[in-house]
Design a protein around this motif. Structure first.
Motif, PDB file in Angstrom:
ATOM      1  N   GLU A 145     -12.457  17.308   5.701  1.00 12.17           N
ATOM      2  CA  GLU A 145     -11.152  17.206   4.818  1.00 12.17           C
ATOM      3  C   GLU A 145     -11.538  17.458   3.431  1.00 12.17           C
ATOM      4  OE1 GLU A 145     -10.841  12.166   4.263  1.00 12.17           O
ATOM      5  OE2 GLU A 145     -11.639  13.237   6.092  1.00 12.17           O
ATOM      6  N   GLY A 146     -10.385  17.909   2.890  1.00 10.40           N
ATOM      7  CA  GLY A 146     -10.337  18.133   1.333  1.00 10.40           C
ATOM      8  C   GLY A 146     -11.411  19.092   0.780  1.00 10.40           C
ATOM      9  N   GLU A 161      -2.440  18.433   6.049  1.00 10.54           N
ATOM     10  CA  GLU A 161      -1.759  16.998   6.172  1.00 10.54           C
ATOM     11  C   GLU A 161      -1.436  16.649   4.605  1.00 10.54           C
ATOM     12  OE1 GLU A 161      -0.958  15.052   8.450  1.00 10.54           O
ATOM     13  OE2 GLU A 161      -1.940  15.943  10.395  1.00 10.54           O
ATOM     14  N   ASN A 162      -0.376  15.807   4.764  1.00 10.15           N
ATOM     15  CA  ASN A 162      -0.012  15.277   3.494  1.00 10.15           C
ATOM     16  C   ASN A 162      -0.649  14.011   3.117  1.00 10.15           C
ATOM     17  OD1 ASN A 162       2.115  16.757   2.975  1.00 10.15           O
ATOM     18  ND2 ASN A 162       3.676  15.708   4.162  1.00 10.15           N
ATOM     19  N   PHE A 163      -0.930  13.709   1.749  1.00 12.81           N
ATOM     20  CA  PHE A 163      -1.883  12.730   1.255  1.00 12.81           C
ATOM     21  C   PHE A 163      -0.830  11.855   0.613  1.00 12.81           C
ATOM     22  CE2 PHE A 163      -5.103  10.893  -1.912  1.00 12.81           C
ATOM     23  CZ  PHE A 163      -6.014  10.646  -0.927  1.00 12.81           C
ATOM     24  N   THR A 238      -3.723   1.642  -0.767  1.00 15.38           N
ATOM     25  CA  THR A 238      -4.730   2.659  -0.732  1.00 15.38           C
ATOM     26  C   THR A 238      -3.930   4.088  -0.419  1.00 15.38           C
ATOM     27  OG1 THR A 238      -6.585   3.278   0.507  1.00 15.38           O
ATOM     28  CG2 THR A 238      -5.030   3.038   1.981  1.00 15.38           C
ATOM     29  N   PHE A 239      -4.749   5.301  -0.781  1.00 15.10           N
ATOM     30  CA  PHE A 239      -4.260   6.501  -0.607  1.00 15.10           C
ATOM     31  C   PHE A 239      -5.021   7.222   0.410  1.00 15.10           C
ATOM     32  CE2 PHE A 239      -2.711   5.143  -4.467  1.00 15.10           C
ATOM     33  CZ  PHE A 239      -1.458   5.851  -4.845  1.00 15.10           C
ATOM     34  N   ALA A 240      -4.478   7.786   1.320  1.00 10.73           N
ATOM     35  CA  ALA A 240      -5.053   8.553   2.509  1.00 10.73           C
ATOM     36  C   ALA A 240      -4.094   9.686   3.106  1.00 10.73           C
ATOM     37  CB  ALA A 240      -5.611   7.633   3.407  1.00 10.73           C
ATOM     38  N   TYR A 241      -4.732  10.341   4.170  1.00 11.07           N
ATOM     39  CA  TYR A 241      -3.995  11.316   4.814  1.00 11.07           C
ATOM     40  C   TYR A 241      -2.979  10.538   5.569  1.00 11.07           C
ATOM     41  CZ  TYR A 241      -6.917  14.847   3.227  1.00 11.07           C
ATOM     42  OH  TYR A 241      -7.645  15.838   2.296  1.00 11.07           O
ATOM     43  N   ILE A 261       0.059  15.688  -3.301  1.00 12.16           N
ATOM     44  CA  ILE A 261      -0.898  16.325  -2.800  1.00 12.16           C
ATOM     45  C   ILE A 261      -0.853  16.531  -1.290  1.00 12.16           C
ATOM     46  CG2 ILE A 261      -3.446  15.774  -2.604  1.00 12.16           C
ATOM     47  CD1 ILE A 261      -3.174  13.370  -4.615  1.00 12.16           C
ATOM     48  N   SER A 262      -1.163  17.389  -1.047  1.00 17.35           N
ATOM     49  CA  SER A 262      -1.582  17.787   0.400  1.00 17.35           C
ATOM     50  C   SER A 262      -3.087  18.335   0.638  1.00 17.35           C
ATOM     51  CB  SER A 262      -0.455  18.778   1.040  1.00 17.35           C
ATOM     52  OG  SER A 262      -0.655  20.150   0.294  1.00 17.35           O
TER      53      SER A 262
END
Length: 284
Positions: A145-146, A161-163, A238-241, A261-262
Motif C-alpha cells: 500500500e502507498g 482505495e480511499n484513505f 485514526t486514518f487508514a484505508y 487522499i487515495s
C-alpha cells in the motif's frame, strides 16, 4: 546458478563495507576487491566509489541498475529450482502490508487454498521489510500500500482505495466532514514508523505545513485490531484505508476538508516473469 562474483557484489551492495563483506563471505578483503574489479571490467562501468569528503563507500547508478537485474535473475533461479520438485503442488511465497494482509486479500487467499495441491506462505509486515525480502528472493511478490520507489522494482496496480478518518460510531466526527484544525484537537493513533499508512498521512499533513505533533496526543501502535479497539474505547481517531472501517460495526468514517487522499495497492516484484504467473493463480 549465480556466479560467485555476483554474490560478492550483492553482499557488498548490502553491507557497503569491504571488510564486513569479506568476513560475511569468509574471504579476504583483497579477494572482495578483485571480484568487484572483475565485474566493473566485464560491464565497463564503475560500481562503487568513495566519497571524496567523507571517505564513505557509495553505490553508483550503474550499481543500482545491476542490483535490480541480479535480483530479477535470483528470483527466477529460485522459481526454477522449486519447479524441479516432482509433484503437482503449487507453492507461493507472498508478502502484504498490514492493511492488505489483514483486511483486503482474505477472500482471495481462502479461495486459492481450496485447491488441495495449493500451499503458500504469507508474510504480513511493513513496506520496508517486504521490499528487503523481495530483493533477497524470499518472496515471489508483495502487495504494498502507498509509496515505494517504483524505479527499483517491477509493479502492477492491484486497486485504489480511499484513505479516510476512522472513529467510533458515537464519536462527534462520525459520518461528518471536519477541518484539519478540528482533527488536531483529538488524540490520534497511528501505525509504527515506516508503515505505508503512517507515511501517507505524514506526507499529506506535511504538505500543509504540519506534523503528527500537532495532534493533541499521538499514540503509535503496530496492530490494527488494537488500534480499532482503542479508537472505540478511548475516543481517539485514526486514518487508514476504508476497508479497515468495515471490520467492526462500532466504527465509522469521517473526512477532513483539507485532505483528500487515495492510495494505490500494487503488486510489487523483482521478476515479472516469476510474479505474473503466481499473481494470476490467486488474483484471477
Amino acid at each position: 546458478m549465480l556466479d560467485f562474483r555476483v554474490i560478492t557484489f550483492l553482499t557488498l551492495y548490502d553491507e557497503m563495507n569491504y571488510r564486513k563483506t569479506a568476513e560475511k563471505l569468509s574471504m579476504t578483503q583483497p579477494g572482495v576487491t578483485q571480484h568487484i574489479h572483475y565485474l566493473e571490467s566485464y560491464y565497463g562501468v564503475k560500481l562503487f566509489i568513495y566519497d571524496g569528503n567523507s571517505r564513505l563507500l557509495k553505490r553508483t547508478k550503474n550499481a543500482e541498475r545491476l542490483k535490480k537485474y541480479f535480483d530479477s535473475i535470483r528470483a527466477e533461479e529460485r522459481d526454477i529450482k522449486n519447479k524441479f520438485i516432482k509433484d503437482d503442488k503449487i507453492f507461493i511465497k507472498l508478502g502484504a502490508t498490514k492493511t492488505i494482509g489483514e483486511f483486503v486479500i482474505v477472500p482471495e487467499i481462502r479461495n486459492f487454498l481450496k485447491g488441495e495441491n495449493h500451499s503458500l506462505e504469507l508474510f504480513v509486515d511493513n513496506t520496508e521489510v517486504l521490499l528487503q525480502k523481495l530483493e533477497k528472493s524470499e518472496l515471489d511478490f508483495a502487495i504494498i500500500e502507498g509509496v515505494f520507489d517504483k524505479s527499483k522494482y517491477g509493479y502492477k496496480l492491484y486497486k485504489k482505495e480511499n484513505f479516510v478518518g476512522i472513529c467510533a460510531q458515537n464519536h462527534p466526527f462520525a459520518n461528518k466532514s471536519v477541518s484539519l484544525n478540528d482533527a488536531f484537537s483529538q488524540d490520534i493513533i497511528v501505525r509504527e514508523p515506516l508503515s505505508g499508512t503512517r507515511n501517507l498521512l505524514e506526507n499529506a499533513i506535511k504538505d500543509l505545513g504540519f506534523s503528527l505533533s500537532n495532534f493533541k496526543r499521538c499514540i503509535s501502535v503496530s496492530n490494527f485490531s488494537l488500534i480499532c479497539d482503542l479508537v472505540v474505547n478511548i475516543g481517539a481517531i485514526t486514518f487508514a484505508y476504508e476497508p479497515i472501517s468495515r471490520c467492526r460495526d462500532d466504527l465509522a468514517t469521517f473526512s477532513v476538508t483539507d485532505i483528500n487522499i487515495s492510495g494505490e495497492f500494487n503488486f510489487v516484484y523483482c521478476s515479472e516473469k516469476v510474479a505474473e504467473e503466481k499473481i494470476n493463480m490467486i488474483f484471477k
